[in-house]
Scaffold this motif. Structure first.
Motif, short mmCIF file in Angstrom:
data_model
loop_
_atom_site.label_atom_id
_atom_site.label_comp_id
_atom_site.label_asym_id
_atom_site.label_seq_id
_atom_site.Cartn_x
_atom_site.Cartn_y
_atom_site.Cartn_z
N LEU A 88 0.86 -1.11 -0.01
CA LEU A 88 -0.08 -0.04 0.06
C LEU A 88 0.85 1.31 -0.09
CD1 LEU A 88 -2.68 -0.97 2.49
CD2 LEU A 88 -3.00 -0.57 0.06
N PRO B 85 -2.78 -5.10 -4.15
CA PRO B 85 -2.51 -3.82 -3.28
C PRO B 85 -1.06 -3.12 -3.93
CG PRO B 85 -3.14 -5.55 -1.86
CD PRO B 85 -3.13 -6.15 -3.40
N ALA C 117 -1.93 -0.18 -5.98
CA ALA C 117 -2.86 0.94 -5.48
C ALA C 117 -2.88 2.03 -6.08
CB ALA C 117 -2.84 0.65 -4.14
N TYR D 173 -8.97 5.16 -0.92
CA TYR D 173 -7.45 5.15 -0.78
C TYR D 173 -7.19 6.64 -1.41
CZ TYR D 173 -2.47 3.95 -1.45
OH TYR D 173 -1.29 4.13 -1.22
N LEU E 84 -8.06 -4.53 -3.84
CA LEU E 84 -8.72 -3.20 -3.88
C LEU E 84 -9.43 -3.27 -5.13
CD1 LEU E 84 -5.61 -2.82 -2.54
CD2 LEU E 84 -6.03 -0.36 -2.96
#
Length: 212
Positions: free
Chosen positions: A19, A156, A159, A178, A206
């Motif tokens: 992340l 992730p 992301a 996010y 995600l």
């Protein structure tokens, strides 16, 4: 049980650095238009920082009171023939109609005094997401589970700002937006807030609604 616990720890450890990683690059031919839409979504969500958390609160037009959540719970109470307690969600969404606590003696339907008052207006997790994406002309479903079921599933490590972080089975417990740089915004108690993106109880992907 030990194997499941070890797997959970390993997954969380793998997701945390992912992340933080730099977002993947979009196709340059469509990047500008997509970025503008993502910016609208993010800015619309950020504009609601500090707005109170309310079960069932929020829609495409902004914060609302808990009347919708109370009505949904009342309907569930009338149709539930098991006599067992309806469980409210614990992570920022309204109570799930029809959810029960099996095997607990002496439980009863959730009393009305446990529901939020109808004088406070605000957002729950999925209400904030619905409001944010409406800024880009996108009508999102109303519950976090439904929101986490649309769009593209991405790992992730890829992301990007504007992706959804989903929590609980199928995203049924909560959903957050996010923001990039390992930050997210979420409609959670006590109010809409920005915080470090958490991996605890997160599904292993995600959800990307705006893809280039």
């Amino acid at each position: 049980m030990k194997r499941i616990y070890a797997t959970t720890i390993a997954l969380a450890a793998a997701l945390a650095p992912a992340l933080i990683a730099a977002p993947a690059h979009a196709d340059p031919l469509s990047q500008t238009g997509q970025n503008q839409l993502v910016d609208r979504v993010i800015q619309r969500a950020l504009s609601q920082r500090g707005v109170p958390f309310v079960y069932g609160g929020g829609d495409v037009n902004g914060p609302t009171n808990s009347a919708r959540a109370r009505a949904a719970t009342t309907r569930s109470a009338l149709t539930d023939i098991t006599g067992r307690a309806i469980l409210p969600s614990t992570q920022g969404n309204p109570p799930v109609p029809g959810s029960v606590t099996p095997g607990l003696p002496g439980t009863s339907l959730v009393p009305s005094e446990d529901m939020p008052d109808t004088t406070t207006v605000g957002f729950d997790a999925s209400g904030l997401i619905q409001y944010a994406f409406a800024g880009a002309g996108i009508k999102m479903p109303r519950t976090s589970g439904e929101q986490c079921s649309v769009g593209q599933k991405v790992p992730p490590a890829q992301a990007r700002p504007g992706d959804l972080l989903c929590y609980g089975p199928g995203g049924t417990q909560s959903v957050a937006l996010y923001l990039g740089n390992n930050q997210m915004i979420e409609g959670t108690s006590p109010a809409v807030s920005v915080s470090p993106a958490r991996t605890s109880n997160m599904v292993p992907y995600l959800t990307r609604v705006l893809s280039s």
